[in-house]
Design a protein around this motif. Structure first.
Motif, PDB file in Angstrom:
ATOM      1  N   ASN A 183       0.806  -1.036   0.023  1.00 43.40           N
ATOM      2  CA  ASN A 183      -0.052  -0.048  -0.023  1.00 43.40           C
ATOM      3  C   ASN A 183       0.758   1.325   0.090  1.00 43.40           C
ATOM      4  O   ASN A 183       0.637   2.307   0.748  1.00 43.40           O
ATOM      5  CB  ASN A 183      -1.025   0.024   1.230  1.00 43.40           C
ATOM      6  N   LYS A 184       1.733   1.288  -0.822  1.00 42.94           N
ATOM      7  CA  LYS A 184       2.898   2.517  -0.785  1.00 42.94           C
ATOM      8  C   LYS A 184       3.328   2.964   0.440  1.00 42.94           C
ATOM      9  O   LYS A 184       3.641   4.155   0.524  1.00 42.94           O
ATOM     10  CB  LYS A 184       2.086   3.576  -1.639  1.00 42.94           C
ATOM     11  N   GLY A 185       3.359   2.129   1.292  1.00 42.30           N
ATOM     12  CA  GLY A 185       4.175   2.363   2.349  1.00 42.30           C
ATOM     13  C   GLY A 185       3.214   2.883   3.817  1.00 42.30           C
ATOM     14  O   GLY A 185       3.545   3.276   4.614  1.00 42.30           O
ATOM     15  N   ASN A 243       7.534   5.336  -3.621  1.00 43.62           N
ATOM     16  CA  ASN A 243       6.664   4.258  -4.032  1.00 43.62           C
ATOM     17  C   ASN A 243       6.625   2.721  -3.381  1.00 43.62           C
ATOM     18  O   ASN A 243       6.373   1.736  -4.281  1.00 43.62           O
ATOM     19  CB  ASN A 243       6.693   4.116  -5.503  1.00 43.62           C
ATOM     20  N   GLY A 244       6.805   2.911  -2.188  1.00 45.14           N
ATOM     21  CA  GLY A 244       6.846   1.534  -1.557  1.00 45.14           C
ATOM     22  C   GLY A 244       8.219   0.906  -1.194  1.00 45.14           C
ATOM     23  O   GLY A 244       8.320  -0.219  -0.640  1.00 45.14           O
ATOM     24  N   PHE A 245       9.092   1.301  -2.044  1.00 49.05           N
ATOM     25  CA  PHE A 245      10.591   0.748  -1.968  1.00 49.05           C
ATOM     26  C   PHE A 245      11.470   1.383  -1.273  1.00 49.05           C
ATOM     27  O   PHE A 245      11.608   2.636  -1.222  1.00 49.05           O
ATOM     28  CB  PHE A 245      11.186   0.390  -3.498  1.00 49.05           C
ATOM     29  N   LEU A 246      11.858   0.846  -0.183  1.00 47.31           N
ATOM     30  CA  LEU A 246      13.179   1.351   0.628  1.00 47.31           C
ATOM     31  C   LEU A 246      14.380   1.812   0.042  1.00 47.31           C
ATOM     32  O   LEU A 246      14.789   0.981  -0.913  1.00 47.31           O
ATOM     33  CB  LEU A 246      13.492   0.229   1.912  1.00 47.31           C
ATOM     34  N   ILE A 247      14.465   2.964  -0.099  1.00 51.93           N
ATOM     35  CA  ILE A 247      15.815   3.633  -0.505  1.00 51.93           C
ATOM     36  C   ILE A 247      16.679   4.362   0.539  1.00 51.93           C
ATOM     37  O   ILE A 247      17.592   4.478  -0.155  1.00 51.93           O
ATOM     38  CB  ILE A 247      15.156   4.549  -1.523  1.00 51.93           C
ATOM     39  N   TYR A 248      16.235   4.322   1.492  1.00 50.05           N
ATOM     40  CA  TYR A 248      17.337   5.038   2.671  1.00 50.05           C
ATOM     41  C   TYR A 248      17.046   4.617   3.872  1.00 50.05           C
ATOM     42  O   TYR A 248      15.878   4.758   4.253  1.00 50.05           O
ATOM     43  CB  TYR A 248      17.402   6.507   2.514  1.00 50.05           C
ATOM     44  N   GLY A 256       7.616  13.129  -6.899  1.00 46.23           N
ATOM     45  CA  GLY A 256       7.442  11.609  -6.477  1.00 46.23           C
ATOM     46  C   GLY A 256       6.633  11.462  -5.259  1.00 46.23           C
ATOM     47  O   GLY A 256       6.429  12.425  -4.485  1.00 46.23           O
ATOM     48  N   TYR A 257       6.155  10.192  -4.852  1.00 52.28           N
ATOM     49  CA  TYR A 257       5.535   9.788  -3.846  1.00 52.28           C
ATOM     50  C   TYR A 257       6.327   9.033  -2.681  1.00 52.28           C
ATOM     51  O   TYR A 257       6.793   8.117  -2.865  1.00 52.28           O
ATOM     52  CB  TYR A 257       4.241   8.938  -4.218  1.00 52.28           C
ATOM     53  N   PHE A 258       6.562   9.802  -1.657  1.00 45.62           N
ATOM     54  CA  PHE A 258       7.635   9.223  -0.843  1.00 45.62           C
ATOM     55  C   PHE A 258       6.872   8.968   0.735  1.00 45.62           C
ATOM     56  O   PHE A 258       6.126   9.517   0.943  1.00 45.62           O
ATOM     57  CB  PHE A 258       8.780  10.152  -0.383  1.00 45.62           C
ATOM     58  N   ASP A 286       8.367   5.694  15.443  1.00 45.31           N
ATOM     59  CA  ASP A 286       7.032   5.104  15.671  1.00 45.31           C
ATOM     60  C   ASP A 286       6.129   6.113  14.777  1.00 45.31           C
ATOM     61  O   ASP A 286       4.876   5.749  14.411  1.00 45.31           O
ATOM     62  CB  ASP A 286       6.562   4.868  16.592  1.00 45.31           C
ATOM     63  N   GLN A 287       6.574   7.157  13.840  1.00 46.05           N
ATOM     64  CA  GLN A 287       5.606   8.038  13.062  1.00 46.05           C
ATOM     65  C   GLN A 287       5.923   7.591  11.742  1.00 46.05           C
ATOM     66  O   GLN A 287       7.062   7.245  11.324  1.00 46.05           O
ATOM     67  CB  GLN A 287       6.109   9.307  13.376  1.00 46.05           C
ATOM     68  N   ALA A 288       5.008   7.904  10.809  1.00 43.93           N
ATOM     69  CA  ALA A 288       5.236   7.810   9.364  1.00 43.93           C
ATOM     70  C   ALA A 288       4.461   8.470   8.816  1.00 43.93           C
ATOM     71  O   ALA A 288       2.974   8.922   9.015  1.00 43.93           O
ATOM     72  CB  ALA A 288       4.872   6.350   8.771  1.00 43.93           C
ATOM     73  N   ILE A 289       4.812   9.451   7.756  1.00 37.31           N
ATOM     74  CA  ILE A 289       4.084  10.543   6.844  1.00 37.31           C
ATOM     75  C   ILE A 289       4.270  10.288   5.348  1.00 37.31           C
ATOM     76  O   ILE A 289       5.464   9.623   4.737  1.00 37.31           O
ATOM     77  CB  ILE A 289       4.654  11.697   6.785  1.00 37.31           C
ATOM     78  N   SER A 290       3.270  10.199   4.442  1.00 36.80           N
ATOM     79  CA  SER A 290       3.402   9.626   3.013  1.00 36.80           C
ATOM     80  C   SER A 290       2.543  10.934   2.236  1.00 36.80           C
ATOM     81  O   SER A 290       1.564  11.327   2.670  1.00 36.80           O
ATOM     82  CB  SER A 290       2.706   8.307   2.686  1.00 36.80           C
ATOM     83  N   ASN A 291       3.272  11.356   1.464  1.00 37.34           N
ATOM     84  CA  ASN A 291       2.904  12.393   0.528  1.00 37.34           C
ATOM     85  C   ASN A 291       3.800  12.814  -0.703  1.00 37.34           C
ATOM     86  O   ASN A 291       4.762  12.121  -0.942  1.00 37.34           O
ATOM     87  CB  ASN A 291       2.410  13.687   1.410  1.00 37.34           C
ATOM     88  N   ASN A 292       3.428  13.424  -1.754  1.00 38.09           N
ATOM     89  CA  ASN A 292       4.208  13.693  -2.805  1.00 38.09           C
ATOM     90  C   ASN A 292       4.324  15.238  -2.767  1.00 38.09           C
ATOM     91  O   ASN A 292       4.719  16.126  -3.837  1.00 38.09           O
ATOM     92  CB  ASN A 292       3.313  13.596  -4.049  1.00 38.09           C
ATOM     93  N   SER A 293       4.251  15.943  -1.582  1.00 36.98           N
ATOM     94  CA  SER A 293       4.436  17.344  -1.279  1.00 36.98           C
ATOM     95  C   SER A 293       5.887  17.695  -1.064  1.00 36.98           C
ATOM     96  O   SER A 293       6.359  18.870  -1.468  1.00 36.98           O
ATOM     97  CB  SER A 293       3.699  18.030  -0.337  1.00 36.98           C
ATOM     98  N   GLY A 294       6.669  16.904  -0.669  1.00 35.69           N
ATOM     99  CA  GLY A 294       8.202  17.056  -0.411  1.00 35.69           C
ATOM    100  C   GLY A 294       8.490  17.648   0.877  1.00 35.69           C
ATOM    101  O   GLY A 294       9.623  17.656   1.185  1.00 35.69           O
ATOM    102  N   LYS A 295       7.496  17.699   1.882  1.00 34.62           N
ATOM    103  CA  LYS A 295       7.637  18.022   3.109  1.00 34.62           C
ATOM    104  C   LYS A 295       7.068  17.436   3.985  1.00 34.62           C
ATOM    105  O   LYS A 295       6.030  16.745   4.112  1.00 34.62           O
ATOM    106  CB  LYS A 295       7.137  19.560   3.266  1.00 34.62           C
TER     107      LYS A 295
END
Length: 294
Positions: free
Chosen positions: A52-54, A136-141, A101-103, A109-118
């Motif tokens: 689910n895109k993270g 987009n759901g793939f760990l990159i860092y 992009g969608y990151f 224990d917090q998570a934020i998903s958006n494409n605003s870049g902030k």
């Protein structure tokens, strides 16, 4: 007629090149500011997508869920005994990803998903806190941040270059010290767009005059520098204020040391050239310019 057309065409090309050169010169380049934080994610981890895109991270063993309470790992049950008065400390992290992009960013224990870049995180536990970034759901860092109580870390992430720690600021009375949200990231690059007069922890003119009177009574450089170091722990300064303080130091070697250390606490870095006026020798002015240019 043909010559006129050719000249007009060449003129348009030249103007276009100048336009793109101008854009490039003002860009905030990756690595231009900040400290690079090493990527600790393995190749295997970065090849596995999250569901689910993270947004749903509970069933992935490589995420940060359960960080604050390890007993909650992979457990979707509810705990009725909510510890409302438990003090984990307080820290903030502001992360920017200046890319389309969608990151998803997981921090503790917090998570934020958006494409605003902030990505702005509040009420974080102080200490060592893991941070993971997904595209987009793939760990990159993935790396670990060292959070201090009542402090805010400011970071920039570039997909091809990594995660950079730009600066750390004290959090005081919910005063964020900037007008525009972008300023908190632009300031380390010297591209502050707001008005420094509204910075919550910058000395106003009256307070600075009072401080300067006490500062100027110190007969020796060591005492003056000690006063400034103490004040820098909870205040920021303008270029003009820094110039006046540096100018009151007796020896050029101490002046250059002070000018370098105060650069990170300056709210209008684009005007730091004013500080050069505080030096007696051209070699010191050149050394400061080279320090800023790094």
């Amino acid at each position: 007629m043909e010559t006129v057309v050719i000249n007009l065409f060449m003129k348009n090309i030249f103007i276009g090149l100048l336009f793109f050169a101008g854009i490039y010169s003002f860009a905030q380049e990756a690595g231009k500011a900040g400290e690079l934080l090493r990527n600790e994610a393995s190749t295997t981890e970065m090849q596995s997508a999250k569901s689910n895109k993270g947004l749903d991270t509970r069933n992935n063993n490589s995420n940060n869920s359960g960080f604050r309470n390890p007993n909650n790992q992979n457990n979707r049950g509810r705990n009725p005994n909510y510890q409302w008065n438990q003090n984990y400390g307080y820290a903030e992290v502001f992360l920017r990803i200046p890319e389309m992009g969608y990151f998803t960013v997981e921090l503790g224990d917090q998570a934020i998903s958006n494409n605003s870049g902030k990505y702005r995180f509040f009420d974080l536990q102080s200490g060592r806190v893991p941070i993971s970034i997904y595209d987009n759901g793939f760990l990159i860092y993935r790396t670990t941040l060292q959070l201090q109580n009542n402090n805010r870390l400011v970071l920039d992430f570039f997909t091809n270059n990594g995660l950079y720690l730009l600066d750390s600021y004290p959090v005081q009375s919910e005063s964020y010290g900037f007008n525009d949200w972008n300023d908190v990231w632009n300031n380390p690059y010297g591209n502050l767009s707001g008005n420094w007069n509204n910075f919550g922890n910058v000395m106003d003119n009256n307070t600075f005059r009072q401080f300067f009177l006490m500062f100027d009574k110190e007969p020796f450089d060591d005492g003056k520098i000690a006063m400034i170091n103490q004040q820098m722990s909870n205040s920021q300064f303008t270029s003009e204020q820094i110039r006046d303080l540096v100018k009151s130091i007796n020896f050029d070697k101490n002046k250059i040391m002070l000018a370098k250390s105060m650069y990170k606490r300056c709210v209008d870095k684009n005007r730091y050239f004013l500080v050069s006026d505080a030096f007696d020798y051209e070699s010191s002015k050149r050394e400061l310019r080279e320090f800023i240019a790094k």
